[in-house]
Design a protein around this motif. Structure first.
Motif, PDB file in Angstrom:
ATOM      1  N   ALA A   1      81.628 125.617 -44.168  1.00 23.11           N
ATOM      2  CA  ALA A   1      82.267 124.612 -45.026  1.00 23.11           C
ATOM      3  C   ALA A   1      81.346 123.414 -45.253  1.00 23.11           C
ATOM      4  N   LYS A   2      80.515 123.123 -44.264  1.00 22.22           N
ATOM      5  CA  LYS A   2      79.598 121.981 -44.358  1.00 22.22           C
ATOM      6  C   LYS A   2      78.187 122.407 -44.731  1.00 22.22           C
ATOM      7  N   ASN A   3      77.977 123.716 -44.898  1.00 17.82           N
ATOM      8  CA  ASN A   3      76.626 124.229 -45.173  1.00 17.82           C
ATOM      9  C   ASN A   3      75.625 123.703 -44.148  1.00 17.82           C
ATOM     10  N   THR A   4      76.046 123.731 -42.913  1.00 19.55           N
ATOM     11  CA  THR A   4      75.211 123.184 -41.839  1.00 19.55           C
ATOM     12  C   THR A   4      75.037 124.225 -40.742  1.00 19.55           C
ATOM     13  N   VAL A   5      73.830 124.285 -40.234  1.00 22.24           N
ATOM     14  CA  VAL A   5      73.491 125.178 -39.132  1.00 22.24           C
ATOM     15  C   VAL A   5      73.070 124.326 -37.943  1.00 22.24           C
ATOM     16  N   TYR A   6      73.489 124.747 -36.769  1.00 22.27           N
ATOM     17  CA  TYR A   6      73.196 124.008 -35.558  1.00 22.27           C
ATOM     18  C   TYR A   6      72.378 124.873 -34.598  1.00 22.27           C
ATOM     19  N   LEU A   7      71.556 124.216 -33.830  1.00 23.84           N
ATOM     20  CA  LEU A   7      70.860 124.889 -32.738  1.00 23.84           C
ATOM     21  C   LEU A   7      71.153 124.097 -31.471  1.00 23.84           C
ATOM     22  N   GLN A   8      71.985 124.668 -30.631  1.00 21.86           N
ATOM     23  CA  GLN A   8      72.298 124.054 -29.350  1.00 21.86           C
ATOM     24  C   GLN A   8      71.265 124.522 -28.335  1.00 21.86           C
ATOM     25  N   MET A   9      70.565 123.594 -27.736  1.00 24.19           N
ATOM     26  CA  MET A   9      69.482 123.917 -26.813  1.00 24.19           C
ATOM     27  C   MET A   9      69.843 123.405 -25.426  1.00 24.19           C
ATOM     28  N   ASN A  10      70.004 124.323 -24.504  1.00 21.66           N
ATOM     29  CA  ASN A  10      70.344 123.978 -23.128  1.00 21.66           C
ATOM     30  C   ASN A  10      69.203 124.366 -22.191  1.00 21.66           C
ATOM     31  N   SER A  11      69.240 123.829 -20.995  1.00 26.71           N
ATOM     32  CA  SER A  11      68.221 124.135 -19.985  1.00 26.71           C
ATOM     33  C   SER A  11      66.815 123.998 -20.570  1.00 26.71           C
ATOM     34  N   LEU A  12      66.601 122.910 -21.240  1.00 25.28           N
ATOM     35  CA  LEU A  12      65.327 122.708 -21.922  1.00 25.28           C
ATOM     36  C   LEU A  12      64.177 122.607 -20.941  1.00 25.28           C
ATOM     37  N   LYS A  13      63.028 123.113 -21.387  1.00 24.60           N
ATOM     38  CA  LYS A  13      61.804 123.115 -20.592  1.00 24.60           C
ATOM     39  C   LYS A  13      60.717 122.349 -21.333  1.00 24.60           C
ATOM     40  N   PRO A  14      59.727 121.850 -20.618  1.00 24.63           N
ATOM     41  CA  PRO A  14      58.611 121.179 -21.318  1.00 24.63           C
ATOM     42  C   PRO A  14      57.962 122.075 -22.379  1.00 24.63           C
ATOM     43  N   ASP A  15      57.954 123.389 -22.154  1.00 25.57           N
ATOM     44  CA  ASP A  15      57.378 124.312 -23.138  1.00 25.57           C
ATOM     45  C   ASP A  15      58.183 124.373 -24.437  1.00 25.57           C
ATOM     46  N   ASP A  16      59.384 123.819 -24.440  1.00 29.02           N
ATOM     47  CA  ASP A  16      60.176 123.782 -25.668  1.00 29.02           C
ATOM     48  C   ASP A  16      59.769 122.620 -26.574  1.00 29.02           C
ATOM     49  N   THR A  17      58.888 121.772 -26.089  1.00 29.59           N
ATOM     50  CA  THR A  17      58.422 120.643 -26.882  1.00 29.59           C
ATOM     51  C   THR A  17      57.717 121.132 -28.135  1.00 29.59           C
ATOM     52  N   ALA A  18      58.186 120.676 -29.286  1.00 27.16           N
ATOM     53  CA  ALA A  18      57.631 121.124 -30.557  1.00 27.16           C
ATOM     54  C   ALA A  18      58.320 120.375 -31.692  1.00 27.16           C
ATOM     55  N   VAL A  19      57.784 120.551 -32.877  1.00 24.92           N
ATOM     56  CA  VAL A  19      58.514 120.148 -34.077  1.00 24.92           C
ATOM     57  C   VAL A  19      59.359 121.347 -34.491  1.00 24.92           C
ATOM     58  N   TYR A  20      60.639 121.110 -34.657  1.00 17.28           N
ATOM     59  CA  TYR A  20      61.568 122.175 -35.024  1.00 17.28           C
ATOM     60  C   TYR A  20      61.857 122.087 -36.517  1.00 17.28           C
ATOM     61  N   TYR A  21      61.641 123.212 -37.182  1.00 15.02           N
ATOM     62  CA  TYR A  21      61.812 123.284 -38.636  1.00 15.02           C
ATOM     63  C   TYR A  21      62.986 124.198 -38.991  1.00 15.02           C
ATOM     64  N   CYS A  22      63.804 123.732 -39.878  1.00 16.92           N
ATOM     65  CA  CYS A  22      64.843 124.585 -40.432  1.00 16.92           C
ATOM     66  C   CYS A  22      64.208 125.444 -41.527  1.00 16.92           C
ATOM     67  N   HIS A  23      64.604 126.692 -41.563  1.00 18.94           N
ATOM     68  CA  HIS A  23      64.056 127.629 -42.539  1.00 18.94           C
ATOM     69  C   HIS A  23      65.189 128.428 -43.157  1.00 18.94           C
ATOM     70  N   ALA A  24      65.120 128.633 -44.456  1.00 13.28           N
ATOM     71  CA  ALA A  24      66.140 129.410 -45.147  1.00 13.28           C
ATOM     72  C   ALA A  24      65.497 130.374 -46.125  1.00 13.28           C
ATOM     73  N   ILE A  25      66.181 131.498 -46.299  1.00 11.58           N
ATOM     74  CA  ILE A  25      65.784 132.467 -47.308  1.00 11.58           C
ATOM     75  C   ILE A  25      66.909 132.527 -48.336  1.00 11.58           C
ATOM     76  N   ALA A  26      66.543 132.282 -49.576  1.00 12.38           N
ATOM     77  CA  ALA A  26      67.544 132.276 -50.643  1.00 12.38           C
ATOM     78  C   ALA A  26      66.903 132.790 -51.923  1.00 12.38           C
ATOM     79  N   GLY A  27      67.538 133.774 -52.517  1.00 14.14           N
ATOM     80  CA  GLY A  27      67.025 134.311 -53.774  1.00 14.14           C
ATOM     81  C   GLY A  27      65.617 134.867 -53.656  1.00 14.14           C
ATOM     82  N   GLY A  28      65.264 135.311 -52.457  1.00 17.64           N
ATOM     83  CA  GLY A  28      63.940 135.861 -52.231  1.00 17.64           C
ATOM     84  C   GLY A  28      62.865 134.821 -51.945  1.00 17.64           C
ATOM     85  N   TYR A  29      63.232 133.581 -51.896  1.00 10.57           N
ATOM     86  CA  TYR A  29      62.281 132.502 -51.619  1.00 10.57           C
ATOM     87  C   TYR A  29      62.519 131.914 -50.228  1.00 10.57           C
ATOM     88  N   ASN A  30      61.440 131.358 -49.679  1.00  9.58           N
ATOM     89  CA  ASN A  30      61.504 130.677 -48.393  1.00  9.58           C
ATOM     90  C   ASN A  30      61.562 129.168 -48.611  1.00  9.58           C
TER      91      ASN A  30
END
Length: 115
Positions: free
Chosen positions: A74-103
């Motif tokens: 309904a909100k066109n929103t996607v969530y990523l719940q991240m638990n038990s985080l580790k230092p190796d999870d450090t990064a820039v997180y990018y949302c990605h979508a595929i629509a109509g054959g395009y990225n």
């Protein structure tokens, strides 16, 4: 065209939790899949989690059991719940979508996990 805007990154201690969000707008009716990638300094961008239009989810082995992807259609929103985080999870997180054959990509949100 689909526009993606991420939010919710930040700094957290190891073992903590964060939730990042991705709000999609534009031609969202043509979406076939949406998810998250991440890129740490000096490393290649890697897929973290994805949910397709049917609701099927997939995860990278490194985050299985710790991260959960979900969506609010309904909100066109996607969530990523991240638990038990580790230092190796450090990064820039990018949302990605595929629509109509395009990225499509969001601008990214920084997640930093301190030890």
């Amino acid at each position: 065209q689909v526009q993606l805007v991420e939010s919710g990154g930040g700094l957290v201690q190891a073992g903590g939790s964060l939730r990042v969000s991705c709000a999609a707008s534009g031609s969202t009716s043509s979406l076939t899949a949406i998810g998250w990638y991440r890129q740490a300094p000096g490393k290649q961008r890697e897929r973290v989690a994805r949910i397709n239009v049917g609701g099927t989810t997939s995860y990278a082995d490194s985050v299985k059991g710790r991260f959960t992807i979900s969506r609010d259609s309904a909100k066109n929103t996607v969530y990523l719940q991240m638990n038990s985080l580790k230092p190796d999870d450090t990064a820039v997180y990018y949302c990605h979508a595929i629509a109509g054959g395009y990225n499509y990509w969001g601008q990214g949100t920084q997640v930093t996990v301190s030890s």
